[in-house]
Design a protein around this motif. Sequence first.
Motif, short mmCIF file in Angstrom:
data_model
loop_
_atom_site.label_atom_id
_atom_site.label_comp_id
_atom_site.label_asym_id
_atom_site.label_seq_id
_atom_site.Cartn_x
_atom_site.Cartn_y
_atom_site.Cartn_z
N ARG A 1 0.84 -1.21 0.00
CA ARG A 1 0.00 0.00 0.00
C ARG A 1 0.87 1.25 0.00
NH1 ARG A 1 -2.67 3.80 3.04
NH2 ARG A 1 -4.79 4.20 2.38
N ARG B 1 1.70 8.03 -4.85
CA ARG B 1 1.57 6.94 -5.83
C ARG B 1 2.18 7.35 -7.16
NH1 ARG B 1 -4.39 5.96 -3.50
NH2 ARG B 1 -3.72 4.73 -1.71
N LYS C 1 -7.42 -2.52 -15.53
CA LYS C 1 -7.46 -1.71 -14.31
C LYS C 1 -8.01 -2.53 -13.15
CE LYS C 1 -8.84 2.82 -12.68
NZ LYS C 1 -7.57 3.14 -12.10
N ASP D 1 -9.53 -2.26 -9.30
CA ASP D 1 -10.16 -1.33 -8.37
C ASP D 1 -9.17 -1.01 -7.24
OD1 ASP D 1 -11.75 -0.96 -5.68
OD2 ASP D 1 -13.13 -0.41 -7.28
N LEU D 2 -9.04 0.28 -6.94
CA LEU D 2 -8.05 0.72 -5.96
C LEU D 2 -8.21 0.04 -4.60
CD1 LEU D 2 -5.63 2.58 -5.67
CD2 LEU D 2 -7.19 4.40 -4.98
N THR D 3 -9.45 -0.27 -4.20
CA THR D 3 -9.65 -0.92 -2.90
C THR D 3 -9.17 -2.36 -2.89
OG1 THR D 3 -11.91 -1.58 -3.46
CG2 THR D 3 -11.64 0.53 -2.31
N ALA E 1 -6.44 -3.29 -4.94
CA ALA E 1 -5.10 -3.27 -5.51
C ALA E 1 -4.02 -3.63 -4.50
CB ALA E 1 -4.81 -1.91 -6.12
#
Length: 188
Positions: free
Chosen positions: A106, A112, A147, A149-151, A153
């Motif tokens: 994270r 980022r 892609k 999803d950021l949650t 990743a």
Amino acid sequence: MDVRAADVFADVAAVLGPKKETSSNCFCLSYRIGSTENQALRGPERFERVRGLCAEDPPPGVLAYDGAEPVGWAAIHPRADTTFATNRRIPHVEGHEDPWSLWCVRVRPGHRKQGISHQLVAGAVEFARVNGATVVEAYPVDNRGEKVDLTMAYVGTRALFERAGFEYVMDTTSVLNGFTRVLMRYTT
């Protein structure tokens, strides 16, 4: 960028912790402790559990620092001390009895897209090696460039771990965000 052991609780909390101590977010405990304990811990109890893990030898992972500011986290620990030890969807591979698991990467917002994930993976592997690991496993998604999803990743991608020298071992039956998680290994 400096990557070092996550033994300072305040720095771990700055990267992973919720804004309010009464929150019961993941705090990277879901694979580190059993599900019964994980579900029972609420708010301040979660903070105290993570504080305790940071005081253990070895601590629960590594942090990346930009100067004095903690900007990233990677969870890494011997597989035997995680829920991966009994995970049926991510099987144990014969031939290496004591692999270490690297399951969460994270990077804080605002930091980022600067290569910090790559540095965290390399730093986590070195941390494991210094602490006696001969093999490090990761369980990223094989998103084939799509892609994520950021949650979701936090598990990383196959490409991230391939760039770090990990080798594909097998597909697992674990699926995250519609993508199959793969088991990858790095020999230290």
